[in-house]
Write an enzyme that holds these catalytic residues in place. Structure first.
Site, PDB file in Angstrom:
ATOM      1  CB  THR A 186       1.525 -32.685 -14.062  1.00 38.49           C
ATOM      2  OG1 THR A 186       2.549 -32.980 -14.141  1.00 38.49           O
ATOM      3  CG2 THR A 186       0.691 -33.510 -13.119  1.00 38.49           C
ATOM      4  CB  SER A 192       2.326 -40.913 -17.102  1.00 37.32           C
ATOM      5  OG  SER A 192       2.903 -41.068 -15.755  1.00 37.32           O
ATOM      6  N   GLY A 225       4.871 -26.340  -9.000  1.00 40.03           N
ATOM      7  CA  GLY A 225       5.681 -25.557  -8.004  1.00 40.03           C
ATOM      8  C   GLY A 225       5.599 -24.245  -8.298  1.00 40.03           C
ATOM      9  NE  ARG A 357      26.480 -47.478  17.607  1.00 41.30           N
ATOM     10  CZ  ARG A 357      25.747 -46.917  18.645  1.00 41.30           C
ATOM     11  NH1 ARG A 357      26.218 -45.724  19.047  1.00 41.30           N
ATOM     12  NH2 ARG A 357      24.777 -47.611  19.293  1.00 41.30           N
ATOM     13  N   GLY A 447      19.174 -46.101  15.224  1.00 42.74           N
ATOM     14  CA  GLY A 447      18.118 -44.878  15.765  1.00 42.74           C
ATOM     15  C   GLY A 447      18.700 -43.964  15.580  1.00 42.74           C
ATOM     16  CB  THR A 468       6.566 -40.542  -9.054  1.00 46.64           C
ATOM     17  OG1 THR A 468       6.538 -39.846  -7.836  1.00 46.64           O
ATOM     18  CG2 THR A 468       6.378 -42.066  -8.629  1.00 46.64           C
ATOM     19  CD  GLU A 470      11.083 -32.666 -14.851  1.00 52.68           C
ATOM     20  OE1 GLU A 470      11.635 -32.954 -15.815  1.00 52.68           O
ATOM     21  OE2 GLU A 470      10.385 -31.624 -14.760  1.00 52.68           O
ATOM     22  CG  ASP A 472       5.862 -43.766 -12.960  1.00 51.50           C
ATOM     23  OD1 ASP A 472       5.587 -43.685 -11.720  1.00 51.50           O
ATOM     24  OD2 ASP A 472       6.118 -44.744 -13.711  1.00 51.50           O
TER      25      ASP A 472
END
Lengths: 691, 691
Positions: A186, A192, A225, A357, A447, A468, A470, A472
């Protein structure tokens, strides 16, 4: 055009659609419908007996043939569970180093090298590699993505695009993690559209070297990466130029760092803080006339002789490009799997929270109501649970296909293309599912779900990019659609979207239209069902053949529609780009319909294969809920295309609610069977004492 | 039951629904439909002329009567824009302190005190206060929420629940930010169900004090802003006990920190790292027999005499509770507004990115295609843009109502209840819209959207809790529905959900059912339209009266359906809790339908009031897109209830696509008119040079 008799209009439907305005109470509202009437007594009058789920057996079913490696990964996850808190407490640099060390440690256990050849120290089992990655996604996702970068993208490129010389030189050190590397495809300006990248590799016949150059600032490699800190080499994708001639995108092994410093001619920049995955050192790379030897070209599909002659076994440049990219399919298969696993973690937390809960009184003298006993809460979580099971089985099938192709058990062009298409589509569905599921689960925990001490904070931030990277997701679904359209004409799909528009509008469209005429669709669908022409009116909603027929009808009708729209636009003299733009949402819709059908097929096949008994009954509830949720979500389309009467559409919604109530008592078992280690849930306050 | 003639079945529709399986090409696919046919020539043949948008004028329209205070806030945002990077680079403690300092600085400019009485140093303009808060939401959201906690919740409680003595003592120091405080209502075990909180305040007649006690560990106050570090006092909600008798929830001013240390008897814990909003110091509070003077009770609605006699102007305890809570409505009005503002920021970034980012060839010889020229990209972003405009105008109307009520210009019970209901519903719609819009915009910016150097990272993490704090969105929509159901019977809505089920099933249901019989709905709807019984078949899709009639029909039909379902369940002898659980998704659906109708009414009213001209034409495009997107999203329901033929349903989808194409050239102007300061967009690489 045909001698077939058009299927007659089902008489029951014409009387009822549209429901005329009336003073009579609506049957759905008043409970006159038969399904509705049965709701109150579902555990008695209709013979339904709640099944018992054997959780360990169900987990074995889900773990499948890769139970062993999944067990290894689970143990590693538990052993290193403190990474989940390190992610919050450490500085970014320390966290990155910690993640690197952990990846190397895990590599030593063999879990990350399952996909590499045995002769170089790998496990020789690509399917196990995906299963290991999938299981690793229960834990810290920076670790996961670092593993993906190192062993999947970087190591995978060397393995798939390189030849013996590259394998011998690099793979042993890649597999142990001794040599960390990048997958530099990229660029800032091109994600893309990889074919348009701006990095150039020029062959210098004088020295027998390639000269790698970043031509413009925004042709710098980006989001890479391992680039910002740890990578020593990079597989760099660049436009190959030999003797003044452009040969398209090829990959080269390029040193980027020497003794911790950028290699000469290489400029490196840190991508900085990201939304998530901050344990991965993403960065940018620019190359200023960086020279690498001729052997640096990963030459499985093309090579340059010392004298500067370009040679390739694949003549068509487009096809060569897509073949190269196709070998990297493991990345997409893995990301989709990771998305599904992340959904399992989120659902496990949210279901367990909803089972402890309580809020608001259920009656005057009892304690407050459990969240999961609220109809809305069931509606929010349980279809997502069913979809997670469905995607799990679809992913399992996909992993099996990948394994067969990569081990050479099946090796024809058609299967490879199907695999690529299915990987693209499953990645899109799995990662969007993760985004949606994690969000819904977070909100369902109120919360408490917002505190970092549970998993939602990390899950949300870390998985966000899955949709998005590997590929999009929208672009991937276009790829799927392209395959569907061009498959009909048995042509290669090595063309861009303009090509697709032109191609489909030209030669192929007659074939597509002919093959997908509505009556022929019906005929094919009819093969699945005994019901004759009224198959879709008479079949039971819980009949998997009915469900499959509905999804298959939708898919084929949509593909046909796309072909016709493309053709019409071109015939009207519109620019192919404009035609494509207008049809694009239909293109993506058709691909999505195709994928949903494949997912349901996988789920149905898996449940059908089970022996009769409670386990089968229980899984069938999930399978029905998945199928009917999909139909319900698109019931407008089915009504618009004459496949759903108003009454039946409402009945499907009631059945979905009824299935949710049946699944409610089994929900805890269903999430337990995912086998997410307790330590990966963290949120003890949310999920109670799991010991 | 009635002498009305049922509306006849429109003849055109019976012939076409359901579309019979046929060998004929589908008109929608083949372009036989009239709308579709017009698509290719919309800027010529159908007389549509693209309007020019006057951006400054449109911004003035959006800013409305509060342009001045909005300008002040914008200048403050720009002046302190570095907080956006501080949020990433500072330690959590430093960031919290920085946010506190900034809040105090902003208070000095008057922007945060607009809603307080002039006599105590405020601006005396509640509407301006909301507008200021709304504008502040363009910036760092920790600053926003800290402002909300201090001036909205804490200050607001003192102002609304207290009397002169509290105002005089606290408000001047609250308004300047000299005295920072907490709003301690939520407990670990009770968020939505405030009436069941476990903190107790017992009146000790001997000493004339209240004794505040946390009865169980999970009755500790939780997620309380300003509690972990900065707050000195807290408004604590507790069950009042006087003379051994429980009097329900009341509020008390309780010191929690003295010279930076927890006050005696008060235990404080930091909530720790959160998904977002880490500039706000949320924490937990436990009280161990903390004594406060009798005057600490905020006694506007109830008081205890020194001798221990409980007195209240509101006899019914439920009604008293809801009246107290009702005065705190400003919080919900403000959070909804903030969600809409956050959506504006996200859309501004995504639209500008889509107008400079190119990917894939549009044709062979031009440059790559702009993202916003792809049909799918338009479909993803532009309906969200239209909805943001719609919500803006609905919010403006709501803010106006709040202003009128809080300033006493209007002060009847009915208006107050309408305000509360509308505030609840708008908060739910606005905050869900934010979650969805920010996610879609992030994905639409690809990998670039994942870097922290643009706004998405913060927007996603910070706004995430908006959907569940200040009232969980689902609970809020139930509140709206309760109002709708009980309004019919002119009863008070001070009852819980069980009460609602019982109540509606009892006395009220006949009224509801009578009032919402389908033919009567149609009659009322018919008043809006000249078309007679076929109003929904003959009206133009772009006729706002048609759009409004559709949404009104859906709303009333759904409310009626809920009432019938409740009644049926009770009549069948089911437990009211079980009945409610089963009907819950319909309850929420009805509330949502009600809110969408109100939003469209606000948008239509605003555009209708404009003088003829380009601005009106442009805004009408957005208004039509909003209305038709809402109908399209629920077109299955409209078909199921006889209000949409298959043909018309398809025509609406085509019209939505056509409107997107018309709005495409105006999109940049539409986001510019939001007036988000450039500095708040940060992402220079994403949005290009805005100078």
């Amino acid at each position: 055009m045909s001698t077939e008799t058009p299927a007659p209009v089902p008489p029951a439907e014409t009387q009822e659609v549209p429901a005329p305005p009336s003073t009579e109470p609506d049957p759905a509202v008043e409970g006159g419908g038969s399904t509705e009437g049965a709701e109150g007594t579902e555990s008695r009058a209709d013979g339904y007996v709640q099944p018992e789920v054997d959780v360990p057996a169900l987990q074995r079913l889900l773990d499948g043939r890769y139970a062993e490696v999944r067990g290894l990964v689970r143990r590693n996850l538990v052993e290193h569970a403190d990474i989940l808190t390190d992610a919050e407490t450490m500085s970014r640099d320390d966290y990155r180093d910690r993640v690197r060390d952990l990846v190397v440690e895990m590599a030593a256990t063999g879990q990350t090298g399952m996909g590499f050849p045995v002769e170089h120290g790998g496990g020789g089992d690509p399917g196990a590699s995906v299963a290991a990655f999938e299981t690793l996604a229960f834990g810290d996702l920076s670790v996961l993505v670092k593993v993906g970068v190192q062993f999947g993208l970087f190591g995978g490129a060397i393995q798939q695009l390189g030849t013996r010389r590259h394998h011998d030189e690099y793979l042993p050190r890649v597999i142990t993690g001794e040599l960390l590397g990048c997958f530099a495809m990229t660029e800032t300006a091109h994600g893309s559209n990889v074919q348009a990248i701006g990095t150039v590799a020029t062959y210098d016949v004088e020295t027998g070297e390639f000269v790698i150059t970043t031509t413009t600032e925004d042709a710098g490699k980006d989001y890479i990466g391992n680039a910002a800190a740890h990578g020593e080499v990079a597989v760099v994708f660049a436009q190959l130029e030999v003797g003044g001639e452009g040969r398209g995108v090829h990959a080269f092994v390029v040193p980027i760092r020497v003794a911790g410093q950028p290699a000469p001619g290489v400029r490196i920049e840190d991508d900085g803080l990201k939304m998530g995955l901050n344990g991965v050192d993403n960065g940018r790379l620019w190359f200023d006339h960086v020279r690498v030897p001729r052997e640096a070209l990963l030459n499985r599909f093309a090579d340059v002789t010392p004298a500067g002659v370009y040679e390739s076994s694949i003549e068509n440049p487009n096809r060569r490009f897509f073949t190269m990219l196709g070998t990297l399919v493991t990345g997409r298969v893995s990301v989709g799997a990771a998305g599904i696993s992340a959904s399992k973690v989120a659902l496990t937390v949210a279901v367990k929270y909803a089972l402890q809960r309580r809020q608001f009184d259920a009656s005057d003298d009892e304690q407050e109501e459990l969240l999961l006993d609220y109809g809305m809460h069931q509606r929010r979580l349980l279809p997502l649970l069913a979809r997670t099971y469905a995607l799990h089985f679809a992913q399992e099938e996909l992993t099996g296909q990948l394994h067969d192709v990569l081990t050479g058990r099946v090796d024809d062009e058609q299967t490879r293309r199907e695999l690529e298409s299915r990987a693209a589509g499953t990645k899109a569905l799995g990662t969007w599912h993760a985004t949606r599921t994690i969000q819904e689960c977070r909100e369902a925990c109120g919360g408490a779900g917002y505190l970092a001490e549970n998993r939602f904070t990390a899950l949300k931030a870390d998985t966000d990019v899955f949709t998005t990277f590997e590929g999009d997701n929208h672009v991937l679904l276009q790829l799927v659609a392209k395959g569907l359209l061009t498959d009909y004409a048995s042509e290669f799909e090595d063309m861009d979207q303009l090509g697709m528009a032109r191609f489909v509008a030209g030669l192929a469209v007659e074939t597509v239209v002919e093959k997908t005429r509505v009556h022929q669709l019906l005929e094919r669908v009819r093969d699945l069902l005994p019901g004759g022409d009224e198959w879709d009116q008479e079949a039971g909603l819980l009949d998997p053949d009915y469900q499959l027929a509905m999804l298959r009808f939708r898919e084929e009708h949509m593909i046909s529609g796309v072909a016709r729209r493309l053709k019409r636009g071109i015939d009207q003299g519109m620019h192919p780009g404009a035609v494509f733009s207008r049809v694009q949402d239909h293109v993506i819709g058709a691909a999505d319909a195709h994928m949903e059908r494949l997912v349901l097929e996988a789920f149905v096949a898996r449940t059908r294969a089970l022996p009769d008994g409670d386990q089968k009954v229980a899984l069938n509830l999930l399978c029905d809920l998945y199928a009917l949720s999909v139909i319900e979500a698109d019931r407008a389309w089915f009504m618009e295309h004459g496949r759903l009467s108003v009454q039946r559409s409402k009945a499907i919604s009631r059945e979905v609610a009824s299935l949710c109530r049946k699944i409610r008592p089994l929900a805890d078992d269903f999430v337990d069977a995912f086998g997410v280690p307790t330590e990966m849930l963290r949120a003890t306050a949310l999920v109670g004492d799991l010991g």
